[in-house]
Structures are given as structure tokens and as C-alpha cells.
Design a protein around this motif. Structure first.
Motif, PDB file in Angstrom:
ATOM      1  N   UNK A  16       0.727  -0.944  -0.534  1.00 24.39           N
ATOM      2  CA  UNK A  16       0.222   0.158   0.256  1.00 24.39           C
ATOM      3  C   UNK A  16       0.874   1.339  -0.438  1.00 24.39           C
ATOM      4  N   UNK A  17       2.361   1.210   0.099  1.00 27.62           N
ATOM      5  CA  UNK A  17       2.842   2.409   0.409  1.00 27.62           C
ATOM      6  C   UNK A  17       4.001   2.332  -0.538  1.00 27.62           C
ATOM      7  N   UNK A  18       5.656   2.647  -0.589  1.00 31.59           N
ATOM      8  CA  UNK A  18       6.248   2.874  -1.679  1.00 31.59           C
ATOM      9  C   UNK A  18       6.974   1.920  -0.564  1.00 31.59           C
ATOM     10  N   UNK A  19       7.931   1.257  -1.616  1.00 28.84           N
ATOM     11  CA  UNK A  19       9.358   0.308  -1.374  1.00 28.84           C
ATOM     12  C   UNK A  19      10.538   1.463  -1.345  1.00 28.84           C
ATOM     13  N   UNK A  73       7.339   8.342   2.834  1.00 27.43           N
ATOM     14  CA  UNK A  73       7.258   7.451   2.232  1.00 27.43           C
ATOM     15  C   UNK A  73       5.440   7.291   1.179  1.00 27.43           C
ATOM     16  N   UNK A  74       6.385   8.392   0.020  1.00 25.18           N
ATOM     17  CA  UNK A  74       5.098   8.340  -1.065  1.00 25.18           C
ATOM     18  C   UNK A  74       5.654   7.617  -2.369  1.00 25.18           C
ATOM     19  N   UNK A 119      17.044   8.450  -2.910  1.00 21.09           N
ATOM     20  CA  UNK A 119      15.845   7.679  -2.597  1.00 21.09           C
ATOM     21  C   UNK A 119      17.266   6.025  -2.024  1.00 21.09           C
ATOM     22  N   UNK A 120      16.335   5.886  -1.291  1.00 23.52           N
ATOM     23  CA  UNK A 120      17.100   4.588  -0.468  1.00 23.52           C
ATOM     24  C   UNK A 120      16.454   3.568  -0.421  1.00 23.52           C
ATOM     25  N   UNK A 121      15.985   2.377  -1.090  1.00 23.02           N
ATOM     26  CA  UNK A 121      14.909   0.759  -0.453  1.00 23.02           C
ATOM     27  C   UNK A 121      14.387   1.005   1.193  1.00 23.02           C
ATOM     28  N   UNK A 122      13.884   0.724   1.019  1.00 24.75           N
ATOM     29  CA  UNK A 122      13.073   0.835   2.430  1.00 24.75           C
ATOM     30  C   UNK A 122      13.964  -0.642   3.070  1.00 24.75           C
ATOM     31  N   UNK A 199      -1.580  22.953   7.424  1.00 23.28           N
ATOM     32  CA  UNK A 199      -1.407  21.445   6.607  1.00 23.28           C
ATOM     33  C   UNK A 199      -1.431  20.014   7.385  1.00 23.28           C
ATOM     34  N   UNK A 200      -1.924  18.700   6.750  1.00 25.37           N
ATOM     35  CA  UNK A 200      -1.765  17.733   6.731  1.00 25.37           C
ATOM     36  C   UNK A 200      -0.679  17.188   7.063  1.00 25.37           C
ATOM     37  N   UNK A 201      -0.110  17.362   8.657  1.00 25.02           N
ATOM     38  CA  UNK A 201       1.972  16.321   8.122  1.00 25.02           C
ATOM     39  C   UNK A 201       0.922  14.845   7.852  1.00 25.02           C
ATOM     40  N   UNK A 202       0.424  14.229   8.295  1.00 22.50           N
ATOM     41  CA  UNK A 202       0.386  12.912   8.106  1.00 22.50           C
ATOM     42  C   UNK A 202       0.464  11.883   6.620  1.00 22.50           C
ATOM     43  N   UNK A 203       0.226  13.090   5.456  1.00 24.31           N
ATOM     44  CA  UNK A 203       0.685  13.119   4.158  1.00 24.31           C
ATOM     45  C   UNK A 203       1.240  12.534   3.756  1.00 24.31           C
ATOM     46  N   UNK A 204       2.443  12.895   4.850  1.00 23.30           N
ATOM     47  CA  UNK A 204       4.352  13.493   4.600  1.00 23.30           C
ATOM     48  C   UNK A 204       4.527  12.359   4.531  1.00 23.30           C
ATOM     49  N   UNK A 205       3.940  11.340   5.446  1.00 31.34           N
ATOM     50  CA  UNK A 205       4.391   9.767   5.387  1.00 31.34           C
ATOM     51  C   UNK A 205       5.384   9.569   5.865  1.00 31.34           C
ATOM     52  N   UNK A 206       6.314  10.379   7.152  1.00 36.44           N
ATOM     53  CA  UNK A 206       7.911  10.622   6.944  1.00 36.44           C
ATOM     54  C   UNK A 206       8.265   9.269   8.061  1.00 36.44           C
ATOM     55  N   UNK A 207       9.721   8.749   7.863  1.00 36.58           N
ATOM     56  CA  UNK A 207      10.029   8.121   7.886  1.00 36.58           C
ATOM     57  C   UNK A 207      11.563   9.196   8.976  1.00 36.58           C
TER      58      UNK A 207
END
Length: 314
Positions: A16-19, A73-74, A119-122, A199-207
Motif C-alpha cells: 500500500x505504500x512505496x518501497x 514514504x510517498x 532515494x533508498x530502499x525501505x 497542512x495535514x502532516x500525516x500525508x507526508x508519511x514521514x520516516x
């Protein structure tokens, strides 16, 4: 069949999210330095904490400085998507109606965080102990409990240091679901202003990468700084961050091998040429393995994506 011993297999890909996790930046020099050092240097970033109503003695702690590096994580195809925000504040109110429309409706992740990225792999991110941050619903019982716990932990004289450190360390990995942040807005003719937006920060899907507490403690640093005299002095924070680039702070850095990189993003074709030249200028000794260094550099160059082309194709 029932009763058989089943060996669980490791789960690799995300569905459901990026790799891939991306770290964005606003200047080409930052990307060049990352590649040359073969490391990402964390820095102190100011995080708003007013929603937790933290008090320590007579101090009302509105902000803290967190030693970190942020990744999103987008999925790649969504990075260029436009989204809407809500403008607020005096500077926003002074804009024309056309400018206010642009602030609210013409936004991409690149507009907020820069047109350069790595960008790096998860899988790499998990091995490097990056952590998805915890977005707090400020109305939830969980947030209210944490809000009550903080002043108790900060004021207690008989509480073991490990417990206090743990509570402070949690501050490094939290953010409200929504909040105010600033966006650079180009009014034309070289005039750029900072406009407050909601802003909706949750949309950033931050690690987030935050160095281990034992490492920062050994270097006489803190993962979280709450002293307002430091946090509110941008010159002091800037000097601290400048010093972290020194080699003696290498234990704090987020190291990588060039093979770990999945993507390099630049805004346009001219920066692609600059990045190609920068890659060829990386000292050969930075590369490892049995593969020819020139070939390794060419492979790294093949990972470059141009933002102008990404916008058109996605």
C-alpha cells in the motif's frame, strides 16, 4: 495441513505504500555533499510542541530542536501530484486573490521540500534503523496521557535518568496530524516570501533518522534540545548544525554505499549535467567492490531522474 509446522517467510515488499524512502533538499550543494561524503549528516530541526502544553518549572516549552534527518514514504508517481492547503496569517491575508489561490491549490511535495532528492530502499532504511514517526491526534486519549506524563517526568527528582531520557526520546518521533508550517512563495520578480499554511502532516508519511542516544551522549550532544535560549536563536542552531559536518561527528552520520541508492532527483536537465559531473568528481576510493569504478559511476548516473520530465510523464 493442520498440525504441520509452517516456517514464516520474511516479508519484503510494501503493497500500500512505496518501497523507496526519499530525502528531499532545496539546494544542489546539499545533494553533492551527500554523495561526496557518502553519508547524510543529521541536523537540529525545530519542531513545534505547543499542542502538548509542556511546562518545565517556569518554562513554557513551545518548540524543541530535534537532531534528525527526514524521509518521506510517498510512491514516486505521487510526488508530483498537486494538493490543496489552507493559507493563514498576516502575510497570506496581504496577498492578492490570485496569489492566495496559488498558495492554496498549486502545491506539490517538491514545492515544500525542494527539487533535489535521494532515494533508498525501505530494506536499507530498516537496516539503518529509521523509524516511521508517530502522528498524534491531539484529541485522543493517548495524546492526553502523554501530555500529562511529560511534566511529571521532567519535574521528578527521584525518577531514573533512563525514564526521563525515554520520554524525551519519544519527542523526537512525534508530530501532530495537522499544524502550521511555512512555505516559500514566489511572488515574481525575484521576491520570495514565507507564507504560513495549515497542512495535514500525516500525508507526508514521514520516516525519521535520529542517532542513537548512546552515540549522542558520547559526543556530549542531545537528541532533543528544549532550552528556549538555544531553540529560539537561529544563529546558534545554524552554528551547531554547521559543526556537525566535521569528521569528528561521523558516528552520528547516516552512512550508505552507492549501491544502496535507488534514485537521484534533480529539477531540470541543466542540473542533470551538473550532477553527472559531480559523480565523476567523486574520489575513486569512495567506491568499493570488485566492479570497475568507472562502471559504478555510470550505474550511479543511470539512477538520475529529472523532475521536469517526471511532471510531464506522471
Amino acid at each position: 495441513m493442520a498440525g504441520e509446522n509452517i516456517t514464516a517467510q520474511p516479508y519484503v515488499d510494501y503493497v500500500q505504500s512505496a518501497n523507496t524512502l526519499f530525502h528531499f533538499m532545496k539546494e544542489f550543494g546539499y545533494l553533492k555533499t551527500i554523495l561526496t561524503k557518502r553519508a547524510i549528516v543529521p541536523r537540529y530541526c525545530i519542531e513545534t510542541m505547543d499542542y502538548l502544553h509542556i511546562r518545565s518549572g517556569e518554562l513554557d516549552i513551545q518548540e524543541v530542536a530535534v537532531l534528525q534527518k527526514c524521509f518521506c514514504d510517498i510512491p514516486l508517481h505521487k510526488l508530483a501530484d498537486t494538493f490543496s492547503v489552507i493559507g493563514t496569517g498576516e502575510l497570506y491575508d496581504d496577498l492578492t486573490s490570485e496569489e492566495q489561490f496559488r498558495v492554496q491549490h498549486q502545491n506539490t511535495h517538491f514545492d515544500f521540500y525542494g527539487g533535489f532528492a535521494i532515494g533508498f530502499s525501505k530494506g536499507w532504511s530498516e537496516r539503518k534503523r529509521l523509524q516511521p514517526i508517530h502522528y498524534l491526534n491531539t484529541e485522543s486519549a493517548y495524546s492526553n496521557h502523554f501530555e500529562r506524563l511529560l511534566p511529571i517526568a521532567l519535574a521528578a527528582e527521584d525518577l531514573p535518568d533512563e525514564y526521563v531520557d525515554d520520554v524525551l526520546y519519544r519527542l523526537a518521533f512525534i508530530k501532530p496530524l495537522r499544524g502550521i508550517m511555512q512555505r516559500n512563495f514566489d511572488r515574481g520578480e525575484g521576491k520570495v516570501i514565507k507564507v504560513d499554511i495549515y497542512k495535514n502532516f500525516h500525508d507526508e508519511c514521514e520516516w525519521r533518522f535520529v542517532p542513537e542516544h548512546t552515540i549522542t551522549e558520547g559526543l556530549k550532544l542531545s537528541n532533543v534540545i528544549a532550552n528556549p535560549k538555544i531553540v529560539k536563536n537561529s544563529d546558534v542552531v545554524w552554528e551547531m548544525n554547521k559543526g556537525l559536518k566535521d569528521e569528528r561527528y561521523h558516528p552520528l552520520w547516516l552512512d550508505f554505499d552507492y549501491d544502496d541508492i535507488r534514485y537521484l532527483i534533480v529539477p531540470d536537465s541543466s542540473y542533470r549535467i551538473d550532477l553527472i559531473n559531480a559523480i565523476y568528481e567523486i574520489p575513486d576510493e569512495k567506491f568499493s567492490g570488485e566492479t570497475d569504478v568507472d562502471l559504478q559511476k555510470k550505474i550511479l548516473i543511470s539512477k538520475i531522474l529529472v523532475l521536469d520530465e517526471v511532471r510531464r510523464d506522471w
